[in-house]
Design a protein around this motif. Sequence first.
Motif, PDB file in Angstrom:
ATOM      1  N   ASP A   9      93.000  44.919  10.467  1.00 54.24           N
ATOM      2  CA  ASP A   9      94.235  45.391   9.874  1.00 54.24           C
ATOM      3  C   ASP A   9      95.449  44.763  10.555  1.00 54.24           C
ATOM      4  OD1 ASP A   9      92.823  46.964   8.122  1.00 54.24           O
ATOM      5  OD2 ASP A   9      92.932  48.758   9.359  1.00 54.24           O
ATOM      6  N   ILE A  10      95.399  44.671  11.884  1.00 51.69           N
ATOM      7  CA  ILE A  10      96.498  44.061  12.612  1.00 51.69           C
ATOM      8  C   ILE A  10      96.626  42.597  12.237  1.00 51.69           C
ATOM      9  CG2 ILE A  10      97.322  43.402  14.906  1.00 51.69           C
ATOM     10  CD1 ILE A  10      96.138  45.962  15.983  1.00 51.69           C
ATOM     11  N   LEU A  11      95.495  41.902  12.168  1.00 55.86           N
ATOM     12  CA  LEU A  11      95.520  40.497  11.793  1.00 55.86           C
ATOM     13  C   LEU A  11      96.084  40.321  10.396  1.00 55.86           C
ATOM     14  CD1 LEU A  11      94.797  37.594  12.541  1.00 55.86           C
ATOM     15  CD2 LEU A  11      92.529  38.004  11.581  1.00 55.86           C
ATOM     16  N   GLN A  12      95.729  41.225   9.482  1.00 58.13           N
ATOM     17  CA  GLN A  12      96.226  41.141   8.117  1.00 58.13           C
ATOM     18  C   GLN A  12      97.740  41.264   8.085  1.00 58.13           C
ATOM     19  OE1 GLN A  12      94.504  40.498   5.389  1.00 58.13           O
ATOM     20  NE2 GLN A  12      96.321  40.592   4.091  1.00 58.13           N
ATOM     21  N   ILE A  13      98.283  42.205   8.891  1.00 58.21           N
ATOM     22  CA  ILE A  13      99.722  42.393   8.933  1.00 58.21           C
ATOM     23  C   ILE A  13     100.410  41.160   9.502  1.00 58.21           C
ATOM     24  CG2 ILE A  13     101.576  43.734  10.003  1.00 58.21           C
ATOM     25  CD1 ILE A  13      99.706  46.156   9.879  1.00 58.21           C
ATOM     26  N   GLU A  14      99.848  40.602  10.578  1.00 60.77           N
ATOM     27  CA  GLU A  14     100.464  39.460  11.238  1.00 60.77           C
ATOM     28  C   GLU A  14     100.441  38.212  10.368  1.00 60.77           C
ATOM     29  OE1 GLU A  14      98.339  39.167  14.877  1.00 60.77           O
ATOM     30  OE2 GLU A  14      99.586  40.627  15.920  1.00 60.77           O
ATOM     31  N   THR A  15      99.433  38.074   9.528  1.00 59.23           N
ATOM     32  CA  THR A  15      99.313  36.860   8.717  1.00 59.23           C
ATOM     33  C   THR A  15      99.926  37.003   7.340  1.00 59.23           C
ATOM     34  OG1 THR A  15      97.120  37.554   7.925  1.00 59.23           O
ATOM     35  CG2 THR A  15      97.191  36.154   9.897  1.00 59.23           C
ATOM     36  N   SER A  16     100.302  38.216   6.916  1.00 60.18           N
ATOM     37  CA  SER A  16     100.760  38.415   5.541  1.00 60.18           C
ATOM     38  C   SER A  16     102.014  37.608   5.240  1.00 60.18           C
ATOM     39  CB  SER A  16     101.008  39.907   5.272  1.00 60.18           C
ATOM     40  OG  SER A  16     102.002  40.410   6.160  1.00 60.18           O
ATOM     41  N   ASP A  17     103.002  37.591   6.161  1.00 68.07           N
ATOM     42  CA  ASP A  17     104.218  36.836   5.922  1.00 68.07           C
ATOM     43  C   ASP A  17     103.939  35.338   5.907  1.00 68.07           C
ATOM     44  OD1 ASP A  17     105.745  39.090   5.682  1.00 68.07           O
ATOM     45  OD2 ASP A  17     106.435  39.094   7.749  1.00 68.07           O
ATOM     46  N   SER A  18     103.105  34.871   6.825  1.00 71.31           N
ATOM     47  CA  SER A  18     102.757  33.442   6.846  1.00 71.31           C
ATOM     48  C   SER A  18     102.005  33.055   5.581  1.00 71.31           C
ATOM     49  CB  SER A  18     101.910  33.118   8.080  1.00 71.31           C
ATOM     50  OG  SER A  18     102.640  33.330   9.267  1.00 71.31           O
ATOM     51  N   TRP A  36     106.756  24.960  13.613  1.00 71.48           N
ATOM     52  CA  TRP A  36     105.830  25.875  14.256  1.00 71.48           C
ATOM     53  C   TRP A  36     104.412  25.295  14.170  1.00 71.48           C
ATOM     54  CZ3 TRP A  36     107.496  29.534  17.297  1.00 71.48           C
ATOM     55  CH2 TRP A  36     108.695  30.194  17.035  1.00 71.48           C
ATOM     56  N   ASP A  37     103.568  25.651  15.127  1.00 69.05           N
ATOM     57  CA  ASP A  37     102.152  25.325  15.010  1.00 69.05           C
ATOM     58  C   ASP A  37     101.520  26.249  13.975  1.00 69.05           C
ATOM     59  OD1 ASP A  37     102.255  23.381  17.034  1.00 69.05           O
ATOM     60  OD2 ASP A  37     102.099  24.925  18.574  1.00 69.05           O
ATOM     61  N   LYS A  38     100.528  25.731  13.257  1.00 67.82           N
ATOM     62  CA  LYS A  38      99.878  26.495  12.188  1.00 67.82           C
ATOM     63  C   LYS A  38      98.431  26.763  12.538  1.00 67.82           C
ATOM     64  CE  LYS A  38      98.514  24.585   8.310  1.00 67.82           C
ATOM     65  NZ  LYS A  38      98.482  23.957   6.976  1.00 67.82           N
ATOM     66  N   LEU A  39      98.054  28.041  12.525  1.00 72.47           N
ATOM     67  CA  LEU A  39      96.668  28.437  12.754  1.00 72.47           C
ATOM     68  C   LEU A  39      96.067  28.855  11.422  1.00 72.47           C
ATOM     69  CD1 LEU A  39      94.496  28.939  14.946  1.00 72.47           C
ATOM     70  CD2 LEU A  39      95.258  31.308  15.029  1.00 72.47           C
ATOM     71  N   GLU A  40      95.024  28.160  11.003  1.00 76.67           N
ATOM     72  CA  GLU A  40      94.371  28.437   9.728  1.00 76.67           C
ATOM     73  C   GLU A  40      93.115  29.266   9.983  1.00 76.67           C
ATOM     74  OE1 GLU A  40      92.332  25.993   6.004  1.00 76.67           O
ATOM     75  OE2 GLU A  40      93.742  24.984   7.351  1.00 76.67           O
ATOM     76  N   LEU A  41      93.070  30.450   9.380  1.00 76.69           N
ATOM     77  CA  LEU A  41      91.971  31.375   9.587  1.00 76.69           C
ATOM     78  C   LEU A  41      91.053  31.406   8.371  1.00 76.69           C
ATOM     79  CD1 LEU A  41      94.108  34.292  11.080  1.00 76.69           C
ATOM     80  CD2 LEU A  41      92.871  32.533  12.340  1.00 76.69           C
ATOM     81  N   LYS A  42      89.927  32.048   8.543  1.00 74.25           N
ATOM     82  CA  LYS A  42      88.973  32.172   7.457  1.00 74.25           C
ATOM     83  C   LYS A  42      89.584  32.976   6.309  1.00 74.25           C
ATOM     84  CE  LYS A  42      84.209  33.742   6.585  1.00 74.25           C
ATOM     85  NZ  LYS A  42      83.028  34.402   7.171  1.00 74.25           N
ATOM     86  N   GLY A  43      89.257  32.600   5.087  1.00 73.13           N
ATOM     87  CA  GLY A  43      89.761  33.317   3.927  1.00 73.13           C
ATOM     88  C   GLY A  43      91.152  32.891   3.514  1.00 73.13           C
ATOM     89  N   ASN A  44      91.527  31.626   3.791  1.00 64.95           N
ATOM     90  CA  ASN A  44      92.837  31.095   3.405  1.00 64.95           C
ATOM     91  C   ASN A  44      93.987  31.919   3.972  1.00 64.95           C
ATOM     92  OD1 ASN A  44      91.776  28.941   1.875  1.00 64.95           O
ATOM     93  ND2 ASN A  44      91.462  30.297   0.124  1.00 64.95           N
ATOM     94  N   LYS A  45      93.845  32.312   5.235  1.00 64.54           N
ATOM     95  CA  LYS A  45      94.904  33.027   5.931  1.00 64.54           C
ATOM     96  C   LYS A  45      95.532  32.096   6.964  1.00 64.54           C
ATOM     97  CE  LYS A  45      92.706  37.569   5.437  1.00 64.54           C
ATOM     98  NZ  LYS A  45      92.158  38.733   6.172  1.00 64.54           N
ATOM     99  N   TYR A  46      96.832  32.291   7.172  1.00 62.50           N
ATOM    100  CA  TYR A  46      97.559  31.411   8.081  1.00 62.50           C
ATOM    101  C   TYR A  46      98.379  32.241   9.058  1.00 62.50           C
ATOM    102  CZ  TYR A  46      96.482  27.950   4.487  1.00 62.50           C
ATOM    103  OH  TYR A  46      95.836  27.149   3.591  1.00 62.50           O
ATOM    104  N   LEU A  47      98.633  31.635  10.212  1.00 62.39           N
ATOM    105  CA  LEU A  47      99.470  32.262  11.225  1.00 62.39           C
ATOM    106  C   LEU A  47     100.327  31.180  11.854  1.00 62.39           C
ATOM    107  CD1 LEU A  47     100.008  35.015  12.571  1.00 62.39           C
ATOM    108  CD2 LEU A  47      98.364  34.376  14.333  1.00 62.39           C
ATOM    109  N   LEU A  48     101.656  31.349  11.785  1.00 65.63           N
ATOM    110  CA  LEU A  48     102.576  30.398  12.388  1.00 65.63           C
ATOM    111  C   LEU A  48     103.023  30.920  13.749  1.00 65.63           C
ATOM    112  CD1 LEU A  48     104.860  29.448   9.359  1.00 65.63           C
ATOM    113  CD2 LEU A  48     103.023  28.094  10.369  1.00 65.63           C
ATOM    114  N   GLY A  65      76.920  35.025  16.175  1.00 64.66           N
ATOM    115  CA  GLY A  65      77.526  34.193  15.135  1.00 64.66           C
ATOM    116  C   GLY A  65      78.731  33.462  15.667  1.00 64.66           C
ATOM    117  N   ASN A  66      79.107  32.392  15.010  1.00 63.40           N
ATOM    118  CA  ASN A  66      80.263  31.617  15.404  1.00 63.40           C
ATOM    119  C   ASN A  66      81.340  31.743  14.346  1.00 63.40           C
ATOM    120  OD1 ASN A  66      79.138  30.619  17.806  1.00 63.40           O
ATOM    121  ND2 ASN A  66      78.037  29.030  16.674  1.00 63.40           N
ATOM    122  N   PHE A  67      82.584  31.827  14.795  1.00 67.34           N
ATOM    123  CA  PHE A  67      83.696  31.975  13.889  1.00 67.34           C
ATOM    124  C   PHE A  67      84.628  30.780  14.084  1.00 67.34           C
ATOM    125  CE2 PHE A  67      82.022  36.128  14.773  1.00 67.34           C
ATOM    126  CZ  PHE A  67      81.958  36.717  13.527  1.00 67.34           C
TER     127      PHE A  67
END
Length: 273
Positions: free
Chosen positions: A23-32, A213-225, A263-265
């Motif tokens: 949930d926290i990750l979802q909030i942090e990535t929603s704007d990006s 900004w650096d861009k972090l691309e997460l699983k499920g087409n999520k991004y974090l700047l 598992g590996n992520f």
Amino acid sequence: MWVEIVCGLVIYRLFRRFFYDDDILQIETSDSNSLFSVATRLEKLHDGKVYVGLRIPDPDTGSRQNIDMVLISKGEAVVISVQNLSGLVSVDADGSWVSNGANSHKSDRRPDPVAEVKRQVAILESYLEQRGVALPEGYLSCRVVCPNPNFRAIRSDYFPPEVVTYEQWQQLKPEPKSSFSGWIKGAFRGGKKEMQEPIHQKLNFILTTAPTWDKLELKGNKYLLGEFLEFKGKHDDTQSLRNIRRSKVSRLIIQKTSMFGLGNFPLSLHCLI
């Protein structure tokens, strides 16, 4: 044997539930995520290039000004601020926006986004001049886009013409080859002549090499700047990474091992310099 496997999977899911806060990750990535979603759609609509997450030096403050994105097409350059607001949104007398969230009783007040994006236009113009490009008057404009489907304007006519509400955003249509039409003409164009090709090419080169900004691309087409500061890990690994020139890194794959090695992520880090 099957009982042991089922029990192992249950324990694994419990650990993931308690030790990974999605949930926290979802909030942090929603704007990006909304930034990259808007950028992707604008590139399709305008057949142009969008630069996301710029950090343009501000000569007045000596710091860097964060700009959500800049759209470059053959017709115009547009500085775009993305306001990922939900719920009822109104404009106060001082220009600030107040939103009453759809899923919350709290109000979110933001300084005038239009005044802010106009200030970003001035900073970007100054930066471009320092790098040898003086744009014709009026070619660099600005817009504020509200792409959240839960965005509700109490009265859309309260917003300045630079604001593209969710309803207007939904009505944008791809741009014809020969002329402008629909909301694109009203919301993003203003009937200006096409930009000269040399200026268009220079803008693309400058913004490609501008700080971001650096861009972090997460699983499920999520991004974090954000700003990538350092590597932490085994001594041998970090020593090897120190020898890599950061400006030469375009894509870095990080393999994160989950608890118990079940598992590996994979994470993908794009260092855009």
